[in-house]
Structure formats: structure tokens, C-alpha cells
Design a protein around this motif. Structure first.
Motif, mmCIF file in Angstrom:
data_model
loop_
_atom_site.group_PDB
_atom_site.id
_atom_site.type_symbol
_atom_site.label_atom_id
_atom_site.label_comp_id
_atom_site.label_asym_id
_atom_site.label_seq_id
_atom_site.Cartn_x
_atom_site.Cartn_y
_atom_site.Cartn_z
ATOM 1 N N ASN A 88 -26.441 25.849 22.105
ATOM 2 C CA ASN A 88 -26.506 27.310 22.777
ATOM 3 C C ASN A 88 -26.834 27.401 23.740
ATOM 4 O O ASN A 88 -27.850 27.508 24.866
ATOM 5 C CB ASN A 88 -27.313 28.554 22.833
ATOM 6 N N THR A 138 -29.340 25.208 25.138
ATOM 7 C CA THR A 138 -30.830 24.804 25.438
ATOM 8 C C THR A 138 -30.855 23.651 24.528
ATOM 9 O O THR A 138 -30.502 23.444 23.525
ATOM 10 C CB THR A 138 -30.750 26.004 24.550
ATOM 11 N N ASP A 144 -35.057 21.699 27.011
ATOM 12 C CA ASP A 144 -36.029 23.586 27.626
ATOM 13 C C ASP A 144 -37.480 23.856 26.744
ATOM 14 O O ASP A 144 -37.422 24.736 27.277
ATOM 15 C CB ASP A 144 -34.865 24.398 27.664
ATOM 16 N N TYR A 145 -37.322 23.736 25.944
ATOM 17 C CA TYR A 145 -38.262 23.636 24.658
ATOM 18 C C TYR A 145 -38.424 22.915 23.880
ATOM 19 O O TYR A 145 -38.054 21.380 23.900
ATOM 20 C CB TYR A 145 -37.963 25.012 24.089
ATOM 21 N N TYR A 186 -35.295 32.639 19.171
ATOM 22 C CA TYR A 186 -35.279 32.345 20.605
ATOM 23 C C TYR A 186 -33.544 31.275 21.234
ATOM 24 O O TYR A 186 -32.453 31.702 20.692
ATOM 25 C CB TYR A 186 -36.574 30.552 20.885
ATOM 26 N N ASP A 187 -33.185 31.320 22.004
ATOM 27 C CA ASP A 187 -31.956 31.069 22.590
ATOM 28 C C ASP A 187 -31.426 30.075 21.646
ATOM 29 O O ASP A 187 -29.961 30.168 21.555
ATOM 30 C CB ASP A 187 -32.617 30.492 24.520
ATOM 31 N N PHE A 188 -32.480 29.302 21.221
ATOM 32 C CA PHE A 188 -31.320 28.037 20.765
ATOM 33 C C PHE A 188 -31.561 28.724 18.903
ATOM 34 O O PHE A 188 -30.557 28.044 18.034
ATOM 35 C CB PHE A 188 -32.577 26.654 21.014
#
Length: 229
Positions: free
Chosen positions: A16, A18, A42-43, A97-99
Motif C-alpha cells: 500500500n 508503505t 515509513d515503519y 497499520y497502513d501496510f
């Protein structure tokens, strides 16, 4: 689903749009294909506090404004070092999370971080990870010895599509115990050996592990990705 191996226990993936990196031990890791300056994240997800797993987390997090997801005491340590975005989690907890999703599960090991001044910091319990990425389940066992509840973890969170498992011995399980974990307890579709050859005490032959497991085993070179459709 694409998860890359970068030597020792360093993993990364993008989902995504990310970027995620796990246990980014770069400087001091002669096997990695990465450089700290070129990492986009990003993470950052950490399994435990040992220096060969925390690695360059602080620098990477600050330069990328990345969020560090880690055992709660380790997340607090990162925050104390100036990381602005941290999420502290604990065994059994899952976050979305986003991913995708991250769930922290048991690992049997130790966990502490020694800073540049030689001071050792308590960083909570060591943990493994269950990642849910595009409906695929990835079990990152983290640094661990063999334990029976790997079977329970796999049953509760599986079926497991890919399992990254240490084979180095000395500090973690060795080849025979790792093969038993794969064959009898976790039973993933794909097994990937990690945490070997980085230091003299953990020199191992991953082909021996591959020959002992009864599932697909992908031995990855740094920079290669697990192949799963």
C-alpha cells in the motif's frame, strides 16, 4: 506479496505504498546489501532489543520520520533517544497499520540494548511477529529457541504462508531444532532461514536446513525476496 531478506535478520517489504523494515541491523552487518543512507522507511518493526536487531533504528527513524513499532519498553527507549513516533506493543497484541497487521507473539530469548557508552538498558521481552499482508500470513519467529507453543501460534494465526526462522545456533535454535519447528509445529507453505553466518559462532549451511524440512525452503541471498504467489 514480496518480502526481502537483507542479511542476518533484516527484512523489508512495501505494501500500500508503505515501506517497512524489520530489525534494521545495517552498520556492522557485513552480509547486508543495504546502506543506512539509502533506506526509505515509513515503519520500523523491532522484535527485541539486542544491538544486532535494533541496529540503526534511531538514525533511520529520525531521517525518515518513521514510526517505530516495538515491545513497549523498547519503544520507550527509542522515544527517549528522540524518535518522535513510536508504538509500544506487547505479547498477544495486534495492531492494524497502513501496510497490514502486526501481532506480537512469544519468543524465547533475552532482550537488552547496550548503548555507545557501554550502558545496558532493559528493553522488555523478546517477541516474534505475525504479519498479515494482503491476506497472507508471515511468521517472523524472531530470535528464539525451540518451544512447543509455536504450534499454538501457527494454529491460532495461520495457516502460515511464510516463516522466517533462525538457524544459526549458539544464540538461537540451530538447524535441527529449526527443522523440527517447521516440520512438526509451524508447518508453513514456505520456510526461509535467517540469522546465520553473520558472526563466527553462527556459521551454518542453509542447504543442510533445506534438506531437512519437508516444505518448500527458499535460501535467500541479501537483497533477494521470497517468491510467493
Amino acid at each position: 506479496m514480496t518480502v526481502k531478506f537483507h542479511g542476518h535478520a533484516v527484512l523489508s517489504f512495501n505494501n500500500n505504498d508503505t515501506d517497512v523494515i524489520i530489525d534494521p541491523f545495517i552498520n556492522g552487518n557485513d552480509l547486508t546489501d543495504l546502506t543506512v543512507e539509502n533506506i526509505k522507511a515509513d515503519y520500523i518493526i523491532l522484535t527485541h532489543g539486542h544491538n544486532d536487531h535494533v541496529g540503526d533504528t534511531i538514525e533511520i527513524a529520525k531521517s525518515n520520520n518513521a514510526t517505530v513499532i516495538a515491545p513497549v519498553e523498547l519503544a520507550a527507549y527509542a522515544e527517549a533517544q528522540g524518535v518522535e513516533n513510536t508504538v509500544g506493543m506487547n505479547v498477544g497484541g495486534e495492531g492494524e497499520y497502513d501496510f497490514g497487521k502486526v501481532k506480537f507473539v512469544h519468543a524465547f530469548h533475552t532482550s537488552s540494548y547496550t548503548d555507545g557508552e557501554g550502558v545496558t538498558h532493559y528493553t522488555g521481552e523478546p517477541m516474534g511477529l505475525i504479519l498479515t499482508i494482503n491476506n497472507k500470513k508471515v511468521y517472523v519467529t524472531g530470535d528464539t529457541g525451540l518451544f512447543g507453543d509455536m504450534e499454538l501460534i501457527a494454529k491460532r494465526n495461520g495457516p502460515i504462508d511464510v516463516c522466517f526462522i533462525p538457524i544459526g545456533d549458539h544464540f538461537t535454535m540451530g538447524i535441527d531444532d529449526a527443522a523440527y519447528a517447521i516440520n512438526e509445529l509451524i508447518k508453513p507453505t514456505i520456510a526461509v532461514p535467517v540469522h546465520f553466518d553473520t558472526f563466527p559462532p553462527i556459521k551454518q549451511d542453509p542447504e543442510e536446513f533445506k534438506n531437512k524440512v519437508n516444505t518448500v525452503c527458499q535460501v535467500l541471498k541479501p537483497g533477494e525476496a521470497v517468491q510467493y504467489s
